[in-house]
Design an enzyme around this catalytic site. Structure first.
Site, PDB file in Angstrom:
ATOM      1  N   LYS A 165     -29.223 -28.678 -19.512  1.00  0.00           N
ATOM      2  CA  LYS A 165     -30.065 -27.702 -18.712  1.00  0.00           C
ATOM      3  C   LYS A 165     -31.291 -27.536 -19.548  1.00  0.00           C
ATOM      4  O   LYS A 165     -31.292 -26.862 -20.364  1.00  0.00           O
ATOM      5  CB  LYS A 165     -29.436 -26.462 -18.314  1.00  0.00           C
ATOM      6  CG  LYS A 165     -28.186 -26.674 -17.269  1.00  0.00           C
ATOM      7  CD  LYS A 165     -28.629 -27.163 -15.968  1.00  0.00           C
ATOM      8  CE  LYS A 165     -27.317 -27.037 -14.876  1.00  0.00           C
ATOM      9  NZ  LYS A 165     -28.006 -27.669 -13.645  1.00  0.00           N
ATOM     10  N   ASP A 194     -31.359 -31.818 -16.919  1.00  0.00           N
ATOM     11  CA  ASP A 194     -31.804 -31.361 -15.534  1.00  0.00           C
ATOM     12  C   ASP A 194     -32.400 -29.966 -15.700  1.00  0.00           C
ATOM     13  O   ASP A 194     -32.169 -29.039 -16.152  1.00  0.00           O
ATOM     14  CB  ASP A 194     -30.508 -30.807 -14.941  1.00  0.00           C
ATOM     15  CG  ASP A 194     -30.327 -30.471 -13.531  1.00  0.00           C
ATOM     16  OD1 ASP A 194     -31.437 -30.260 -12.917  1.00  0.00           O
ATOM     17  OD2 ASP A 194     -29.132 -29.991 -13.041  1.00  0.00           O
ATOM     18  N   GLU A 220     -33.454 -34.843 -13.970  1.00  0.00           N
ATOM     19  CA  GLU A 220     -33.102 -34.276 -12.906  1.00  0.00           C
ATOM     20  C   GLU A 220     -34.184 -33.186 -12.508  1.00  0.00           C
ATOM     21  O   GLU A 220     -34.053 -32.313 -13.404  1.00  0.00           O
ATOM     22  CB  GLU A 220     -31.667 -34.081 -12.821  1.00  0.00           C
ATOM     23  CG  GLU A 220     -31.190 -33.448 -11.450  1.00  0.00           C
ATOM     24  CD  GLU A 220     -29.679 -33.383 -11.554  1.00  0.00           C
ATOM     25  OE1 GLU A 220     -28.823 -34.248 -12.202  1.00  0.00           O
ATOM     26  OE2 GLU A 220     -29.163 -32.367 -11.336  1.00  0.00           O
ATOM     27  N   ASP A 245     -31.721 -33.485  -6.964  1.00  0.00           N
ATOM     28  CA  ASP A 245     -30.324 -33.004  -6.548  1.00  0.00           C
ATOM     29  C   ASP A 245     -30.504 -31.983  -5.414  1.00  0.00           C
ATOM     30  O   ASP A 245     -30.441 -32.493  -4.333  1.00  0.00           O
ATOM     31  CB  ASP A 245     -30.049 -32.306  -7.957  1.00  0.00           C
ATOM     32  CG  ASP A 245     -28.750 -31.520  -7.822  1.00  0.00           C
ATOM     33  OD1 ASP A 245     -28.221 -31.753  -6.965  1.00  0.00           O
ATOM     34  OD2 ASP A 245     -28.401 -30.767  -8.778  1.00  0.00           O
ATOM     35  N   LYS A 269     -22.911 -34.340  -4.413  1.00  0.00           N
ATOM     36  CA  LYS A 269     -22.026 -33.292  -4.734  1.00  0.00           C
ATOM     37  C   LYS A 269     -21.256 -33.104  -3.293  1.00  0.00           C
ATOM     38  O   LYS A 269     -21.567 -32.761  -2.310  1.00  0.00           O
ATOM     39  CB  LYS A 269     -22.859 -31.920  -4.975  1.00  0.00           C
ATOM     40  CG  LYS A 269     -23.387 -31.908  -6.144  1.00  0.00           C
ATOM     41  CD  LYS A 269     -24.298 -30.755  -6.508  1.00  0.00           C
ATOM     42  CE  LYS A 269     -25.148 -30.836  -8.021  1.00  0.00           C
ATOM     43  NZ  LYS A 269     -25.789 -29.576  -8.056  1.00  0.00           N
ATOM     44  N   GLN A 297     -21.316 -28.739  -8.791  1.00  0.00           N
ATOM     45  CA  GLN A 297     -22.163 -27.389  -8.067  1.00  0.00           C
ATOM     46  C   GLN A 297     -21.454 -26.173  -8.619  1.00  0.00           C
ATOM     47  O   GLN A 297     -21.161 -25.253  -8.063  1.00  0.00           O
ATOM     48  CB  GLN A 297     -21.561 -27.274  -6.528  1.00  0.00           C
ATOM     49  CG  GLN A 297     -22.635 -26.532  -5.741  1.00  0.00           C
ATOM     50  CD  GLN A 297     -22.958 -26.881  -4.431  1.00  0.00           C
ATOM     51  OE1 GLN A 297     -23.398 -28.007  -3.889  1.00  0.00           O
ATOM     52  NE2 GLN A 297     -22.801 -25.829  -3.327  1.00  0.00           N
TER      53      GLN A 297
HETATM   54 MG   LIG Z   1     -28.890 -30.340 -10.814  1.00  0.00          MG
END
Ligand SMILES: [Mg+2]
Length: 370
Positions: A165, A194, A220, A245, A269, A297
């Protein structure tokens, strides 16, 4: 009325604490405040699926999911035969939004179908393989703590793919994390990032330049897709697939993002597109020739079982490691038999339906409606 006529739809809110909060650019998760959706049939089958609300991404809340299922979706579902999936789909999609609520109803019905046919849903969905490689998602922390977590995941579960992240300011904060992970883990692991829309286009471009030698495999949602020209400018100069996403949560959004040059890959997802719409997005991606990633998720074990069931069902969805490990951060879960990641892989459940069983004692303990 047949044995597969749906007679009842329940939405049960529950709360399970995380061992440690997961933090990222668009939010933070401290408790799994999810909704268990149960569909019952006249013949006595019960299908289950999980709805994880993500208010910071889709606007759904736990109470909102319970309300829309009880007030709208239950009535549209009851009386249908579980085989009338397209009719169910058409009814649910009369209502805009509410992706997790719709998806849980869809997957609970698939669970019923699998049980009725005596087959795991992964076979009904496609049956390409029986497993997926696992990618672990690392939330915000210090470079040392994130490298430590990645090493622990590699050593304990054999995981060699990590989603990092990013999206903090200044970008150098995250650049330092990515470098620390590469230095600690070496060249044998796969790393991708991401941003959850945390950066601007120029910040994202700066970070990608600084990370050019790190060997990332995907980027992402580094900046918002609503920054239309900035996003297109960024994607044009991104040297790896740029994954849409939260900007591509329906087939129409995915089409717009790809054809508009705002993405070159898609995250799928099951928590937000169920099995039915996930398959539409998968077909679209294959038809347009873009790669897909099975995303997370922040699912518990039931949601993860759905992700691996869908991901393993097709060649394109099982080609890359799927994000299947964040249930490990929860302090407990609802299933009678925990999912096990071994050798960096997760095998799709082999029992009929989604293939897992909810532990009624645990549900009684964690539900918050009684
Ligand atoms: Mg994402």
């Amino acid at each position: 009325m047949s044995d597969l006529t749906i007679t009842r739809v329940e939405a049960i809110p529950y709360r399970i604490p995380y061992r440690k909060p997961l933090k990222f650019a668009s939010g933070e998760v401290v408790h799994a405040d999810h909704v268990l959706v149960r569909v019952r049939t006249a013949g006595g089958l019960t299908g289950c699926a999980d709805a994880p609300p993500r208010p910071f991404t889709y606007g759904e809340t736990q109470r909102g999911i319970v309300a829309v299922i009880e007030d709208v979706f239950a009535e549209q579902t009851i009386g249908l035969d579980a085989t009338e999936r397209s009719r169910l789909h058409a009814r649910l999609h009369r209502t805009v939004g509410n992706p997790a609520a719709k998806s849980a109803v869809d997957m609970a019905v698939w669970d019923v179908l699998g049980q009725a046919f005596g087959q795991p849903v992964t076979r009904l969905l496609g049956g390409y393989t029986d497993r997926m490689r696992v990618s672990h998602m690392l939330g915000f922390d210090t470079p040392t703590a994130m490298a430590h977590e990645a090493c622990a995941m590699r050593d304990r579960y054999g995981i060699t793919t990590f989603k990092i992240k990013v999206g903090r300011r200044p970008v150098e904060l995250d650049v330092e994390v990515v470098r620390a992970l590469r230095n600690t883990l070496g060249d044998k692991v796969e790393l991708y990032i991401d941003g959850n829309r945390g950066w601007t286009a120029s910040e994202s471009a700066r970070a990608l330049r600084q990370l050019a030698d790190v060997g990332l495999t995907l980027a992402e949602e580094l900046n918002p897709a609503d920054d239309v020209l900035g996003r297109r400018w960024l994607v044009e100069q991104c040297g790896v697939p740029f994954v849409a996403d939260e900007s591509a949560t329906t087939p129409a959004e995915a089409t717009r993002e790809l054809l508009g040059g705002s993405a070159t890959a898609l995250s799928i997802k099951t928590a937000r597109t169920g099995f039915t719409v996930s398959d539409e997005i998968r077909s679209l991606a294959e038809g347009l020739g873009v790669e897909v990633v099975m995303g997370n998720q922040i699912d518990g074990q039931l949601g993860t079982a759905c992700t691996v069931a869908f991901g393993a069902a097709h060649r394109s969805t099982s080609a890359r490691a799927g994000e299947l490990s964040n249930f490990l951060d929860m302090s407990d879960d609802l299933l009678t038999e925990p999912l096990r990641i071994v050798g960096g892989e997760l095998i799709a459940p082999t029992s009929p339906g989604i293939g897992v069983t909810v532990d009624m004692d645990k549900l009684a303990h964690y539900r918050i409606d009684s």
